[in-house]
Design a protein around this motif. Sequence first.
Motif, PDB file in Angstrom:
ATOM      1  N   PHE A 171       0.567  -1.082   0.420  1.00 53.43           N
ATOM      2  CA  PHE A 171      -0.144   0.220   0.004  1.00 53.43           C
ATOM      3  C   PHE A 171       0.924   1.640  -0.302  1.00 53.43           C
ATOM      4  CE2 PHE A 171      -3.056  -3.319   2.603  1.00 53.43           C
ATOM      5  CZ  PHE A 171      -3.780  -3.508   0.847  1.00 53.43           C
ATOM      6  N   THR A 172       1.906   1.261   0.466  1.00 51.80           N
ATOM      7  CA  THR A 172       3.141   2.305   0.710  1.00 51.80           C
ATOM      8  C   THR A 172       3.437   2.565  -0.760  1.00 51.80           C
ATOM      9  OG1 THR A 172       3.447   2.091   3.215  1.00 51.80           O
ATOM     10  CG2 THR A 172       4.855   3.318   1.998  1.00 51.80           C
ATOM     11  N   ASP A 173       3.931   1.345  -1.209  1.00 51.82           N
ATOM     12  CA  ASP A 173       4.209   2.079  -2.521  1.00 51.82           C
ATOM     13  C   ASP A 173       3.495   2.077  -3.835  1.00 51.82           C
ATOM     14  OD1 ASP A 173       6.586   0.584  -1.697  1.00 51.82           O
ATOM     15  OD2 ASP A 173       6.798  -0.930  -3.104  1.00 51.82           O
ATOM     16  N   LEU A 174       2.094   1.737  -3.511  1.00 56.49           N
ATOM     17  CA  LEU A 174       0.648   1.692  -4.805  1.00 56.49           C
ATOM     18  C   LEU A 174       0.718   3.675  -4.133  1.00 56.49           C
ATOM     19  CD1 LEU A 174      -1.804  -0.601  -3.924  1.00 56.49           C
ATOM     20  CD2 LEU A 174      -0.050   0.303  -5.826  1.00 56.49           C
ATOM     21  N   ARG A 175       0.970   4.221  -2.743  1.00 53.62           N
ATOM     22  CA  ARG A 175       0.852   5.409  -2.277  1.00 53.62           C
ATOM     23  C   ARG A 175       2.099   6.445  -2.923  1.00 53.62           C
ATOM     24  NH1 ARG A 175      -2.867   6.705  -3.309  1.00 53.62           N
ATOM     25  NH2 ARG A 175      -2.429   9.125  -2.421  1.00 53.62           N
ATOM     26  N   LYS A 176       3.170   5.696  -2.948  1.00 57.52           N
ATOM     27  CA  LYS A 176       4.341   6.753  -3.354  1.00 57.52           C
ATOM     28  C   LYS A 176       3.958   7.133  -5.099  1.00 57.52           C
ATOM     29  CE  LYS A 176       8.302   4.509  -0.756  1.00 57.52           C
ATOM     30  NZ  LYS A 176       9.439   3.953  -1.156  1.00 57.52           N
ATOM     31  N   ALA A 177       3.262   5.873  -5.662  1.00 61.21           N
ATOM     32  CA  ALA A 177       2.713   5.963  -7.193  1.00 61.21           C
ATOM     33  C   ALA A 177       1.842   6.378  -7.978  1.00 61.21           C
ATOM     34  CB  ALA A 177       3.500   4.735  -8.093  1.00 61.21           C
ATOM     35  N   ASP A 178       1.200   7.400  -6.498  1.00 64.71           N
ATOM     36  CA  ASP A 178       0.053   7.695  -6.952  1.00 64.71           C
ATOM     37  C   ASP A 178      -1.339   7.056  -7.534  1.00 64.71           C
ATOM     38  OD1 ASP A 178      -1.692  10.330  -6.302  1.00 64.71           O
ATOM     39  OD2 ASP A 178      -1.108  11.011  -8.887  1.00 64.71           O
ATOM     40  N   VAL A 179      -1.375   5.887  -6.428  1.00 55.94           N
ATOM     41  CA  VAL A 179      -2.364   4.982  -7.558  1.00 55.94           C
ATOM     42  C   VAL A 179      -3.757   5.300  -6.072  1.00 55.94           C
ATOM     43  CG1 VAL A 179      -2.935   2.892  -7.253  1.00 55.94           C
ATOM     44  CG2 VAL A 179      -0.718   2.807  -8.454  1.00 55.94           C
ATOM     45  N   GLY A 180      -4.635   6.170  -7.659  1.00 62.46           N
ATOM     46  CA  GLY A 180      -5.367   6.221  -6.384  1.00 62.46           C
ATOM     47  C   GLY A 180      -6.723   5.382  -6.694  1.00 62.46           C
ATOM     48  N   ALA A 181      -6.771   4.134  -7.403  1.00 62.53           N
ATOM     49  CA  ALA A 181      -7.684   3.180  -7.182  1.00 62.53           C
ATOM     50  C   ALA A 181      -6.627   2.043  -7.719  1.00 62.53           C
ATOM     51  CB  ALA A 181      -8.824   3.114  -7.734  1.00 62.53           C
ATOM     52  N   VAL A 182      -7.399   0.368  -7.499  1.00 61.01           N
ATOM     53  CA  VAL A 182      -6.297  -0.847  -8.071  1.00 61.01           C
ATOM     54  C   VAL A 182      -7.838  -1.949  -7.644  1.00 61.01           C
ATOM     55  CG1 VAL A 182      -5.229  -0.700  -5.804  1.00 61.01           C
ATOM     56  CG2 VAL A 182      -4.566  -2.306  -7.204  1.00 61.01           C
ATOM     57  N   THR A 183      -7.779  -2.109  -8.473  1.00 63.88           N
ATOM     58  CA  THR A 183      -8.841  -3.579  -8.520  1.00 63.88           C
ATOM     59  C   THR A 183      -8.269  -4.417  -8.249  1.00 63.88           C
ATOM     60  OG1 THR A 183     -10.430  -2.748 -10.028  1.00 63.88           O
ATOM     61  CG2 THR A 183     -10.515  -5.165  -9.290  1.00 63.88           C
ATOM     62  N   VAL A 184      -8.491  -5.076  -7.109  1.00 65.21           N
ATOM     63  CA  VAL A 184      -7.614  -6.815  -6.355  1.00 65.21           C
ATOM     64  C   VAL A 184      -7.867  -7.632  -6.416  1.00 65.21           C
ATOM     65  CG1 VAL A 184      -6.397  -4.819  -4.440  1.00 65.21           C
ATOM     66  CG2 VAL A 184      -8.782  -6.106  -3.899  1.00 65.21           C
ATOM     67  N   THR A 185      -7.470  -8.579  -6.388  1.00 66.53           N
ATOM     68  CA  THR A 185      -8.121 -10.049  -6.749  1.00 66.53           C
ATOM     69  C   THR A 185      -8.442 -11.032  -5.377  1.00 66.53           C
ATOM     70  OG1 THR A 185      -7.020 -10.344  -8.960  1.00 66.53           O
ATOM     71  CG2 THR A 185      -7.593 -12.470  -8.020  1.00 66.53           C
ATOM     72  N   CYS A 186      -9.665 -10.795  -5.330  1.00 65.51           N
ATOM     73  CA  CYS A 186     -10.168 -11.790  -4.309  1.00 65.51           C
ATOM     74  C   CYS A 186     -10.296 -12.835  -4.564  1.00 65.51           C
ATOM     75  CB  CYS A 186     -11.273 -11.171  -3.898  1.00 65.51           C
ATOM     76  SG  CYS A 186     -11.236  -9.778  -3.251  1.00 65.51           S
ATOM     77  N   GLY A 187      -9.915 -14.222  -5.559  1.00 65.74           N
ATOM     78  CA  GLY A 187     -10.437 -15.109  -5.422  1.00 65.74           C
ATOM     79  C   GLY A 187      -9.993 -16.051  -6.846  1.00 65.74           C
ATOM     80  N   PHE A 188      -9.199 -17.157  -7.356  1.00 69.76           N
ATOM     81  CA  PHE A 188      -9.521 -17.895  -8.511  1.00 69.76           C
ATOM     82  C   PHE A 188     -10.214 -18.795  -8.534  1.00 69.76           C
ATOM     83  CE2 PHE A 188      -5.294 -15.222  -7.892  1.00 69.76           C
ATOM     84  CZ  PHE A 188      -5.445 -14.922  -8.752  1.00 69.76           C
ATOM     85  N   TRP A 189     -10.769 -19.250  -7.654  1.00 76.25           N
ATOM     86  CA  TRP A 189     -11.336 -20.391  -8.113  1.00 76.25           C
ATOM     87  C   TRP A 189     -12.405 -20.926  -6.510  1.00 76.25           C
ATOM     88  CZ3 TRP A 189      -9.980 -22.845 -12.626  1.00 76.25           C
ATOM     89  CH2 TRP A 189      -9.407 -22.711 -12.923  1.00 76.25           C
ATOM     90  N   GLU A 190     -11.979 -20.499  -5.841  1.00 77.25           N
ATOM     91  CA  GLU A 190     -13.013 -20.075  -4.637  1.00 77.25           C
ATOM     92  C   GLU A 190     -14.446 -20.126  -5.174  1.00 77.25           C
ATOM     93  OE1 GLU A 190      -9.948 -18.186  -4.973  1.00 77.25           O
ATOM     94  OE2 GLU A 190      -9.059 -18.385  -3.680  1.00 77.25           O
ATOM     95  N   GLY A 191     -14.901 -20.917  -3.626  1.00 74.93           N
ATOM     96  CA  GLY A 191     -16.181 -21.408  -3.980  1.00 74.93           C
ATOM     97  C   GLY A 191     -16.830 -19.787  -3.175  1.00 74.93           C
ATOM     98  N   THR A 192     -18.339 -20.430  -2.450  1.00 75.20           N
ATOM     99  CA  THR A 192     -19.392 -19.261  -2.475  1.00 75.20           C
ATOM    100  C   THR A 192     -17.458 -18.989  -0.066  1.00 75.20           C
ATOM    101  OG1 THR A 192     -21.059 -19.695  -2.972  1.00 75.20           O
ATOM    102  CG2 THR A 192     -20.786 -18.345  -0.658  1.00 75.20           C
ATOM    103  N   VAL A 193     -18.607 -19.716   0.462  1.00 78.79           N
ATOM    104  CA  VAL A 193     -17.796 -19.700   1.265  1.00 78.79           C
ATOM    105  C   VAL A 193     -16.286 -19.160   1.617  1.00 78.79           C
ATOM    106  CG1 VAL A 193     -17.003 -20.596   3.923  1.00 78.79           C
ATOM    107  CG2 VAL A 193     -19.365 -21.528   2.272  1.00 78.79           C
ATOM    108  N   GLU A 194     -14.974 -19.980   0.924  1.00 78.71           N
ATOM    109  CA  GLU A 194     -14.032 -18.839   0.512  1.00 78.71           C
ATOM    110  C   GLU A 194     -13.965 -17.751   0.214  1.00 78.71           C
ATOM    111  OE1 GLU A 194     -11.613 -23.522  -0.333  1.00 78.71           O
ATOM    112  OE2 GLU A 194     -13.102 -22.832  -1.562  1.00 78.71           O
ATOM    113  N   SER A 195     -14.762 -16.984  -0.527  1.00 76.07           N
ATOM    114  CA  SER A 195     -14.931 -15.938  -1.589  1.00 76.07           C
ATOM    115  C   SER A 195     -15.520 -15.514   0.173  1.00 76.07           C
ATOM    116  CB  SER A 195     -15.553 -15.986  -2.438  1.00 76.07           C
ATOM    117  OG  SER A 195     -15.247 -16.819  -3.884  1.00 76.07           O
TER     118      SER A 195
END
Lengths: 350, 350
Positions: free
Chosen positions: B16-40
């Motif tokens: 997060f500190t690095d993202l601030r350094k680069a003035d990244v105002g928004a990023v879409t993060v990956t919360c899951g690849f194969w996870e089902g409902t509960v794991e998600s």
Amino acid sequence: MLIDGLQCGHFTRDTFTDLRKADVGAVTVTCGFWEGTVESLDSIARWRDLVNANADLVAIAHTAAEIEAIAASGRTAILLGFQNSNLLEGRIRFVELFAELGVRAIQLTYNNQNELGGSCYEAEDSGLSRTGKEMVREMNRCGVLVDLSHVGNGTTRDAILCSEKPVAVTHANPDSLFPHKRNKTDDVLRALAERGGVLGCATYRNITGDHYCSSLRNWCEMVAKSVDIMGIDHVGIGTDRSHNFTKPDYDWMRMGRWTRGVDYGAASAARPGKAPPPAWFTEVHHLGLLPGGLKDVGFSAVEVDKITSGNWLRLYRAVFGDGQPVAVATPRFVQSDPVLATTPRLSAAS
Amino acid sequence: MLIDGLQCGHFTRDTFTDLRKADVGAVTVTCGFWEGTVESLDSIARWRDLVNANADLVAIAHTAAEIEAIAASGRTAILLGFQNSNLLEGRIRFVELFAELGVRAIQLTYNNQNELGGSCYEAEDSGLSRTGKEMVREMNRCGVLVDLSHVGNGTTRDAILCSEKPVAVTHANPDSLFPHKRNKTDDVLRALAERGGVLGCATYRNITGDHYCSSLRNWCEMVAKSVDIMGIDHVGIGTDRSHNFTKPDYDWMRMGRWTRGVDYGAASAARPGKAPPPAWFTEVHHLGLLPGGLKDVGFSAVEVDKITSGNWLRLYRAVFGDGQPVAVATPRFVQSDPVLATTPRLSAAS
């Protein structure tokens, strides 16, 4: 208006119409008994569909203020509740997620012990477990009512003391009036009242008995005796009325997936089937007779108002707050948590 | 400010500190690849904890306006995304529930065909399935971005046409610049642009190639060539940067639970491990070099602004709306749905 602390079963447009006839301003519905996370989300989704399809009669409420607004618009507020904590699948963080999706009441256990505590039907009530203490506090934080109706007396007392907010027995009766494992001992009911909690008096024949079911007057006298035990500010209505339940529903409710045998729940081998409703409550809209019935056994208008809606509303206001979770302080608990450490550890009351 | 259409991996305070350094105002993060409902749900809950613990640096955003407000406060907006639709477990009603819990982007498929459509690695791309069409429209209704990055070209074209709102390829490159199954053909990219969509140009070496990774200038020239294909309003940044991934993470990402064998994803048997980042992007904060790099290859200040944030913001505004689902009209689909019926059925493009 009238607030019913617990109903279950398959609601239809006819049910909602009947609730309107009886001026029911809010009802906590049962979204699940044994269902895990995914099935519980399915149930919430089905409830949204049902409410959307009947938006002229009902709306889902998240706060006491929303209940009042919905009732004032001539509709019935639906509070989403679960009669078991299986929806959480042991995950404390799911309390916040389900609360955000509208869940407002979770019973710690249904008829069987789980990781949170002991049920009223266990030979030995474990008391509120380590997980149970965490979950109760998380429910406090997230504005979810702790329901203790099917919970064992020992776990019930532990939860009353552990909870930072008042809790409820949404659908049971005093054991001193009709002895049954599902009913609550006077000491538990007094502890509940001391902490600001509410008992919802039930109409389910198996835990109410034939005498109190035989007439409106008799049932209202049971309410009056409950008030004698707990005080006028701590008794409400929680009919435990089930709608359109058939044998497969009762089988699921009682046996879930936990036995290959037969379990009767609050019924018995001698009276295994659906218990007939009280003589005065054969139709859902007969609920509308209650204010008059309570007046006839001696309650003043102010007292009738407390029993039929005011006590629930006060409790909901205290528990739900503005419907948003309080910010989490990390870590909230340590091994030597001062509040929990000073909470007297109660043995399972008989 | 800069918006990154997709990152993945284990984010830490350092990230997060690095993202601030680069003035990244928004990023879409990956919360899951194969996870089902509960794991998600577990993953969403972990993300909430992580964001709460770093509230001075990041906040979860639900709308374009929230992104702008969070960025204006000197923090990075986190958009919760999933690189697969497994979180839904086939349930259309879960789109609304997950949207309510903050999910803003769902990729229809990861590397393998699922019930929604075909992936870029299948021998035959099925096109958007019956379920896929329903899910795309439901994502439209609930303000969830349809991400088509790992989706097959045929399914991608179907989804572009089926969607009532613009869609995105958040992290891929033009196949005509670097041929790879993960990249998109020019005709697909033009169809995406025609419907108001956005391509997020990737920095992942396996789908970018050594040439475009070898210098900031070369990568920015790839962006310029992408603009030549799609137009200045339809190209953004979607680095596909992964943070703190180790072998077990790559194994999960590539093999999930679907094979007992080995799969390399976008890598290959010859280059199986972690692909080294571009020479100009060895540290996360090097993202801050991009505005200058784009200017150096000839983009005007207005154009740089579109590529680095403006195009994503416009898309997010169109897709997320006010962050609330539109009321559902029941039934939304019938067999002869006029819109779907007139959508040309595209065969899987090679």
